[in-house]
Scaffold this motif. Structure first.
Motif, PDB file in Angstrom:
ATOM      1  N   UNK A 225      -9.911 -14.596   9.120  1.00  0.00           N
ATOM      2  CA  UNK A 225      -9.061 -13.728   8.304  1.00  0.00           C
ATOM      3  C   UNK A 225      -7.776 -14.447   7.869  1.00  0.00           C
TER       4      UNK A 225
ATOM      5  N   UNK B 154      -7.385 -17.585   7.513  1.00  0.00           N
ATOM      6  CA  UNK B 154      -7.769 -18.601   6.519  1.00  0.00           C
ATOM      7  C   UNK B 154      -7.955 -17.956   5.144  1.00  0.00           C
ATOM      8  N   UNK B 155      -8.563 -16.764   5.138  1.00  0.00           N
ATOM      9  CA  UNK B 155      -8.783 -16.091   3.842  1.00  0.00           C
ATOM     10  C   UNK B 155      -7.450 -15.693   3.206  1.00  0.00           C
ATOM     11  N   UNK B 156      -6.493 -15.317   4.047  1.00  0.00           N
ATOM     12  CA  UNK B 156      -5.189 -14.931   3.508  1.00  0.00           C
ATOM     13  C   UNK B 156      -4.475 -16.142   2.908  1.00  0.00           C
TER      14      UNK B 156
ATOM     15  N   UNK C 239      -5.890 -18.794   1.627  1.00  0.00           N
ATOM     16  CA  UNK C 239      -6.557 -19.123   0.359  1.00  0.00           C
ATOM     17  C   UNK C 239      -6.151 -18.136  -0.737  1.00  0.00           C
ATOM     18  N   UNK C 240      -6.033 -16.873  -0.367  1.00  0.00           N
ATOM     19  CA  UNK C 240      -5.633 -15.860  -1.350  1.00  0.00           C
ATOM     20  C   UNK C 240      -4.275 -16.206  -1.962  1.00  0.00           C
ATOM     21  N   UNK C 241      -3.306 -16.535  -1.108  1.00  0.00           N
ATOM     22  CA  UNK C 241      -1.954 -16.767  -1.625  1.00  0.00           C
ATOM     23  C   UNK C 241      -1.821 -18.081  -2.388  1.00  0.00           C
TER      24      UNK C 241
ATOM     25  N   UNK D  53      -4.184 -19.298  -4.147  1.00  0.00           N
ATOM     26  CA  UNK D  53      -4.830 -18.936  -5.412  1.00  0.00           C
ATOM     27  C   UNK D  53      -3.862 -18.125  -6.292  1.00  0.00           C
ATOM     28  N   UNK D  54      -3.085 -17.255  -5.679  1.00  0.00           N
ATOM     29  CA  UNK D  54      -2.072 -16.495  -6.419  1.00  0.00           C
ATOM     30  C   UNK D  54      -1.061 -17.459  -7.054  1.00  0.00           C
TER      31      UNK D  54
ATOM     32  N   UNK E 175      -2.797 -19.055  -9.983  1.00  0.00           N
ATOM     33  CA  UNK E 175      -3.091 -18.192 -11.134  1.00  0.00           C
ATOM     34  C   UNK E 175      -1.837 -17.582 -11.741  1.00  0.00           C
TER      35      UNK E 175
ATOM     36  N   UNK F 223       6.842 -11.003  -5.523  1.00  0.00           N
ATOM     37  CA  UNK F 223       5.628 -10.805  -4.717  1.00  0.00           C
ATOM     38  C   UNK F 223       5.578 -11.862  -3.602  1.00  0.00           C
TER      39      UNK F 223
END
Lengths: 220, 220
Positions: free
Chosen positions: B90, B92-94, B96-98, B100-101, B104, B134
């Motif tokens: 979890x 690690x996924x967070x 990667x999410x940020x 990526x933010x 993008x 954010x």
């Protein structure tokens, strides 16, 4: 079951389909919840306040957002079966590179075929065919992008296969003529239950696009 | 040394800087090669035929392309020191999410501040400030995005810190007024040698942007 993962999804979404394929590859039992975009659920808005987009995988009460991120999470949270990545760092970097290519180049090109008309659509067709040929060349004579086993790049791309018929119809192109190996790869992937169960029928996508074009572009 | 990694890079690139910071965090000795965009090297064109962009890390004769992919590769190829990711799926996924933010939303917004004028620049400023807020909220009171240790999201974002002065000057904004915690985080990261050695001086970036605007927009 308190811990049964919930997938917030939308049936024609190639991104949502990625999450479905990934979960089924791992044999994970999950609850599918269809989102209504005109009335997004409280769970979606609260789980993905930044992008407010599907897919979101809620696992143990915690949300994972963005499709490729969900696929990687599924691989890491259920590591015992069907690894999506090779074990060596270089092979892993190559898989990430090509999934990123699908997200950046292929995704942007295909959208212009079905959402646009005229010059914009023509430009999209050109980019789409270029992207197809690059992917065809990367696949080469391998059964799957990662080699002998179905993995991360396959999951990232196969979901667009259900849209191929729509691209052909509305873009007036033959994907098989442009990239026969890619079409053979698509058929090979569709033999996997994780894939065939997760992708809608091509005809349904064609109908979805026809409806979109009628409502937004004034014609098919 | 045959196996000394080669980094193909360009000094003002926030993406190139990510690779530099990652390699220095791991204590990897590498050869830095500055690319000339008007005359790209044969090694760059052959290593990244798809995007033809820096950064490229050539390691053991094999190229790794795209900055976040390079950072992840560096983490996996040199796993013994300073892990960039938490160990749980979890977390690690967070991360990667940020990251990526940052790629993008933040990247797209900042580019409009320094490459555009008028309405487009104003729209970029608005998006930039939204993205700052954010990120400020996600950072909260943690020393680093990942918590107590400097990691993947920090590497993905800190390289833009060297551009902050340019955004302030050409966008006529105060980043510290909008997001004081983010500026404090930037100063904290700059205390790390891996960061301070990898980022150019802010004044040099201001000069680079001034030159860009003079040549491309007809004014600063």
């Amino acid at each position: 079951m308190a811990n049964k993962p919930i997938l917030l999804d939308y049936w024609p979404s190639m991104f949502g389909m990625r999450a479905r394929v990934a979960l089924r590859e791992k044999g994970v039992d999950f609850e599918y919840r269809e989102e209504d975009f005109s009335n997004k659920s409280a769970l979606l808005l609260q789980s993905n306040p930044v992008h407010k987009k599907i897919p979101v995988l809620v696992h143990n009460g915690k949300p994972v957002c963005e499709s490729l991120n969900v696929v990687q999470y599924v691989d890491e949270a259920w590591p015992d079966k069907n690894p999506f990545f090779p074990s060596d760092p270089y092979g892993r970097s190559q898989a990430r590179f090509w999934a990123d290519f699908v997200d950046k180049k292929f995704t942007e090109a295909q959208v212009k075929i079905w959402m646009k008309k005229g010059e914009e659509q023509e430009a999209g067709k050109k980019e789409f065919i270029e992207a197809l040929k690059i992917l065809e060349s990367e696949l080469g004579d391998k059964p799957y992008f990662g080699g002998d086993s179905f993995g991360y790049v396959d999951i990232s791309l196969i979901t667009f296969y259900s849209w191929f018929q729509a691209y052909e119809k509305f873009g007036n192109i033959s994907i098989e003529a442009e990239s026969p190996k890619l079409v053979a790869w698509g058929k090979r992937c569709m033999e996997k239950e994780s894939v065939s169960k997760s992708l809608p029928e091509s005809e349904k996508i064609v109908g979805y696009v026809a409806e979109f074009r009628k409502n937004n572009l004034g014609s098919e």
